[in-house]
Design a protein around this motif. Sequence first.
Motif, PDB file in Angstrom:
ATOM      1  N   LEU A  75       0.832  -1.200   0.000  1.00 47.13           N
ATOM      2  CA  LEU A  75       0.000   0.000   0.000  1.00 47.13           C
ATOM      3  C   LEU A  75       0.868   1.252   0.000  1.00 47.13           C
ATOM      4  O   LEU A  75       0.533   2.243  -0.641  1.00 47.13           O
ATOM      5  N   ASP A  76       2.035   1.214   0.750  1.00 47.61           N
ATOM      6  CA  ASP A  76       2.938   2.368   0.779  1.00 47.61           C
ATOM      7  C   ASP A  76       3.523   2.607  -0.599  1.00 47.61           C
ATOM      8  O   ASP A  76       3.737   3.744  -1.010  1.00 47.61           O
ATOM      9  N   GLU A  77       3.766   1.531  -1.320  1.00 42.43           N
ATOM     10  CA  GLU A  77       4.361   1.682  -2.640  1.00 42.43           C
ATOM     11  C   GLU A  77       3.321   2.146  -3.654  1.00 42.43           C
ATOM     12  O   GLU A  77       3.674   2.642  -4.725  1.00 42.43           O
ATOM     13  N   ASP A  78       1.990   1.963  -3.353  1.00 37.35           N
ATOM     14  CA  ASP A  78       0.938   2.356  -4.295  1.00 37.35           C
ATOM     15  C   ASP A  78      -0.064   3.263  -3.567  1.00 37.35           C
ATOM     16  O   ASP A  78      -1.118   2.828  -3.135  1.00 37.35           O
ATOM     17  N   PRO A  79       0.254   4.551  -3.370  1.00 40.77           N
ATOM     18  CA  PRO A  79      -0.617   5.443  -2.613  1.00 40.77           C
ATOM     19  C   PRO A  79      -1.990   5.602  -3.250  1.00 40.77           C
ATOM     20  O   PRO A  79      -2.985   5.758  -2.565  1.00 40.77           O
ATOM     21  N   ASP A  80      -2.085   5.535  -4.587  1.00 39.15           N
ATOM     22  CA  ASP A  80      -3.396   5.642  -5.228  1.00 39.15           C
ATOM     23  C   ASP A  80      -4.279   4.449  -4.873  1.00 39.15           C
ATOM     24  O   ASP A  80      -5.487   4.591  -4.646  1.00 39.15           O
ATOM     25  N   GLY A  81      -3.703   3.256  -4.799  1.00 38.53           N
ATOM     26  CA  GLY A  81      -4.457   2.068  -4.419  1.00 38.53           C
ATOM     27  C   GLY A  81      -4.955   2.161  -2.990  1.00 38.53           C
ATOM     28  O   GLY A  81      -6.037   1.690  -2.671  1.00 38.53           O
ATOM     29  N   ALA A  82      -4.123   2.772  -2.114  1.00 42.83           N
ATOM     30  CA  ALA A  82      -4.521   2.928  -0.717  1.00 42.83           C
ATOM     31  C   ALA A  82      -5.727   3.847  -0.601  1.00 42.83           C
ATOM     32  O   ALA A  82      -6.648   3.593   0.180  1.00 42.83           O
ATOM     33  N   VAL A  83      -5.752   4.881  -1.377  1.00 37.99           N
ATOM     34  CA  VAL A  83      -6.868   5.835  -1.345  1.00 37.99           C
ATOM     35  C   VAL A  83      -8.150   5.151  -1.827  1.00 37.99           C
ATOM     36  O   VAL A  83      -9.224   5.285  -1.220  1.00 37.99           O
ATOM     37  N   VAL A  84      -8.029   4.391  -2.898  1.00 37.99           N
ATOM     38  CA  VAL A  84      -9.197   3.681  -3.426  1.00 37.99           C
ATOM     39  C   VAL A  84      -9.714   2.670  -2.404  1.00 37.99           C
ATOM     40  O   VAL A  84     -10.916   2.532  -2.177  1.00 37.99           O
ATOM     41  N   PHE A  85      -8.775   1.976  -1.729  1.00 36.39           N
ATOM     42  CA  PHE A  85      -9.168   0.971  -0.728  1.00 36.39           C
ATOM     43  C   PHE A  85      -9.893   1.634   0.441  1.00 36.39           C
ATOM     44  O   PHE A  85     -10.928   1.156   0.898  1.00 36.39           O
ATOM     45  N   ARG A  86      -9.349   2.765   0.924  1.00 32.76           N
ATOM     46  CA  ARG A  86      -9.988   3.476   2.034  1.00 32.76           C
ATOM     47  C   ARG A  86     -11.360   3.993   1.624  1.00 32.76           C
ATOM     48  O   ARG A  86     -12.325   3.917   2.398  1.00 32.76           O
ATOM     49  N   ASP A  87     -11.484   4.512   0.415  1.00 33.87           N
ATOM     50  CA  ASP A  87     -12.780   5.014  -0.048  1.00 33.87           C
ATOM     51  C   ASP A  87     -13.808   3.893  -0.137  1.00 33.87           C
ATOM     52  O   ASP A  87     -14.981   4.071   0.215  1.00 33.87           O
ATOM     53  N   LEU A  88     -13.369   2.737  -0.618  1.00 33.61           N
ATOM     54  CA  LEU A  88     -14.265   1.596  -0.739  1.00 33.61           C
ATOM     55  C   LEU A  88     -14.775   1.140   0.624  1.00 33.61           C
ATOM     56  O   LEU A  88     -15.967   0.893   0.818  1.00 33.61           O
ATOM     57  N   ILE A  89     -13.863   1.059   1.599  1.00 30.44           N
ATOM     58  CA  ILE A  89     -14.246   0.657   2.962  1.00 30.44           C
ATOM     59  C   ILE A  89     -15.188   1.687   3.567  1.00 30.44           C
ATOM     60  O   ILE A  89     -16.186   1.342   4.214  1.00 30.44           O
ATOM     61  N   THR A  90     -14.905   2.953   3.370  1.00 28.99           N
ATOM     62  CA  THR A  90     -15.738   4.025   3.929  1.00 28.99           C
ATOM     63  C   THR A  90     -17.145   3.985   3.329  1.00 28.99           C
ATOM     64  O   THR A  90     -18.144   4.133   4.044  1.00 28.99           O
ATOM     65  N   LEU A  91     -17.225   3.794   2.019  1.00 27.55           N
ATOM     66  CA  LEU A  91     -18.537   3.731   1.362  1.00 27.55           C
ATOM     67  C   LEU A  91     -19.334   2.509   1.830  1.00 27.55           C
ATOM     68  O   LEU A  91     -20.559   2.584   2.032  1.00 27.55           O
ATOM     69  N   ALA A  92     -18.680   1.367   1.990  1.00 25.56           N
ATOM     70  CA  ALA A  92     -19.365   0.167   2.468  1.00 25.56           C
ATOM     71  C   ALA A  92     -19.898   0.373   3.882  1.00 25.56           C
ATOM     72  O   ALA A  92     -21.033  -0.015   4.203  1.00 25.56           O
ATOM     73  N   LEU A  93     -19.085   0.994   4.743  1.00 27.38           N
ATOM     74  CA  LEU A  93     -19.509   1.267   6.114  1.00 27.38           C
ATOM     75  C   LEU A  93     -20.668   2.255   6.136  1.00 27.38           C
ATOM     76  O   LEU A  93     -21.646   2.069   6.878  1.00 27.38           O
ATOM     77  N   ALA A  94     -20.608   3.286   5.303  1.00 35.85           N
ATOM     78  CA  ALA A  94     -21.694   4.271   5.234  1.00 35.85           C
ATOM     79  C   ALA A  94     -22.984   3.605   4.743  1.00 35.85           C
ATOM     80  O   ALA A  94     -24.080   3.896   5.247  1.00 35.85           O
ATOM     81  N   GLY A  95     -22.879   2.707   3.766  1.00 37.89           N
ATOM     82  CA  GLY A  95     -24.060   2.001   3.273  1.00 37.89           C
ATOM     83  C   GLY A  95     -24.674   1.121   4.344  1.00 37.89           C
ATOM     84  O   GLY A  95     -25.905   1.065   4.488  1.00 37.89           O
ATOM     85  N   PHE A  96     -23.826   0.444   5.126  1.00 41.47           N
ATOM     86  CA  PHE A  96     -24.321  -0.412   6.201  1.00 41.47           C
ATOM     87  C   PHE A  96     -25.052   0.415   7.260  1.00 41.47           C
ATOM     88  O   PHE A  96     -26.143   0.053   7.715  1.00 41.47           O
ATOM     89  N   VAL A  97     -24.457   1.542   7.663  1.00 46.52           N
ATOM     90  CA  VAL A  97     -25.078   2.415   8.676  1.00 46.52           C
ATOM     91  C   VAL A  97     -26.413   2.947   8.168  1.00 46.52           C
ATOM     92  O   VAL A  97     -27.412   3.006   8.901  1.00 46.52           O
ATOM     93  N   THR A  98     -26.461   3.316   6.896  1.00 43.86           N
ATOM     94  CA  THR A  98     -27.710   3.816   6.308  1.00 43.86           C
ATOM     95  C   THR A  98     -28.796   2.754   6.353  1.00 43.86           C
ATOM     96  O   THR A  98     -29.955   3.033   6.697  1.00 43.86           O
ATOM     97  N   CYS A  99     -28.431   1.515   5.999  1.00 42.29           N
ATOM     98  CA  CYS A  99     -29.414   0.415   6.046  1.00 42.29           C
ATOM     99  C   CYS A  99     -29.938   0.192   7.459  1.00 42.29           C
ATOM    100  O   CYS A  99     -31.144  -0.004   7.664  1.00 42.29           O
ATOM    101  N   VAL A 100     -29.053   0.229   8.443  1.00 41.86           N
ATOM    102  CA  VAL A 100     -29.466   0.040   9.845  1.00 41.86           C
ATOM    103  C   VAL A 100     -30.423   1.146  10.270  1.00 41.86           C
ATOM    104  O   VAL A 100     -31.454   0.885  10.906  1.00 41.86           O
ATOM    105  N   ILE A 101     -30.128   2.377   9.899  1.00 38.64           N
ATOM    106  CA  ILE A 101     -30.985   3.509  10.269  1.00 38.64           C
ATOM    107  C   ILE A 101     -32.366   3.376   9.625  1.00 38.64           C
ATOM    108  O   ILE A 101     -33.383   3.670  10.249  1.00 38.64           O
TER     109      ILE A 101
END
Length: 203
Positions: A6-32
């Motif tokens: 991930l350190d060697e590919d900073p763009d991949g790290a950003v995409v991975f973090r965004d994907l995790i954040t969006l999945a978590l936001a979708g889960f919270v929205t469904c629960v609400i």
Amino acid sequence: MFGRELDEDPDGAVVFRDLITLALAGFVTCVILILPHVNPAKARPRPEGLEPPGNVVVELRWPDAIDADVDLWVQGPGDVPVGYSNKGGRLFNLLRDDLGHRGDVSGLNYEVSYSRGILPGEYVVNVHLYRDLSQQLPIPVTVVASVKPSVGESARQIVARTVELGREGEERTVFRFRLDERGALVPGSVHDLEVSLRTRRPT
């Protein structure tokens, strides 16, 4: 090793973090969105003065060995007749419609109607032989009417009678009686003047 990639590919790290954040936001929205639908509603208190069902009880019995469809019909003051083709009125409900041996695992030939409260006036109770598969005519039927004026009181039998039905389609008035404002039987009011409930309109 995974962290070094991930350190060697900073763009991949950003995409991975965004994907995790969006999945978590979708889960919270469904629960609400689901929470209001799974939250159990609080039991509503019974309004004052509302009586439970079963103040006037009318029961019909005929021999359990006879495979016949005998119908109970009742009519309270100012109400519509209640029977197999109209199972509920303003005052009465037919709680058990017995078809004889067909689809009946209890082995009992029994029908019952309950009222929601008591109205002063005339009550009419009829029986009707809808179908006789046993061919054991005449069929003796017994009808009992009981009254429970209030929640704390026990139901007390006020009228009971046995009649015979001699043919399919026959309708008989078993008894008619009057109750006063306290739910007491009016003396001298019991009689069996014939009236058809299957075609009768409210009085």
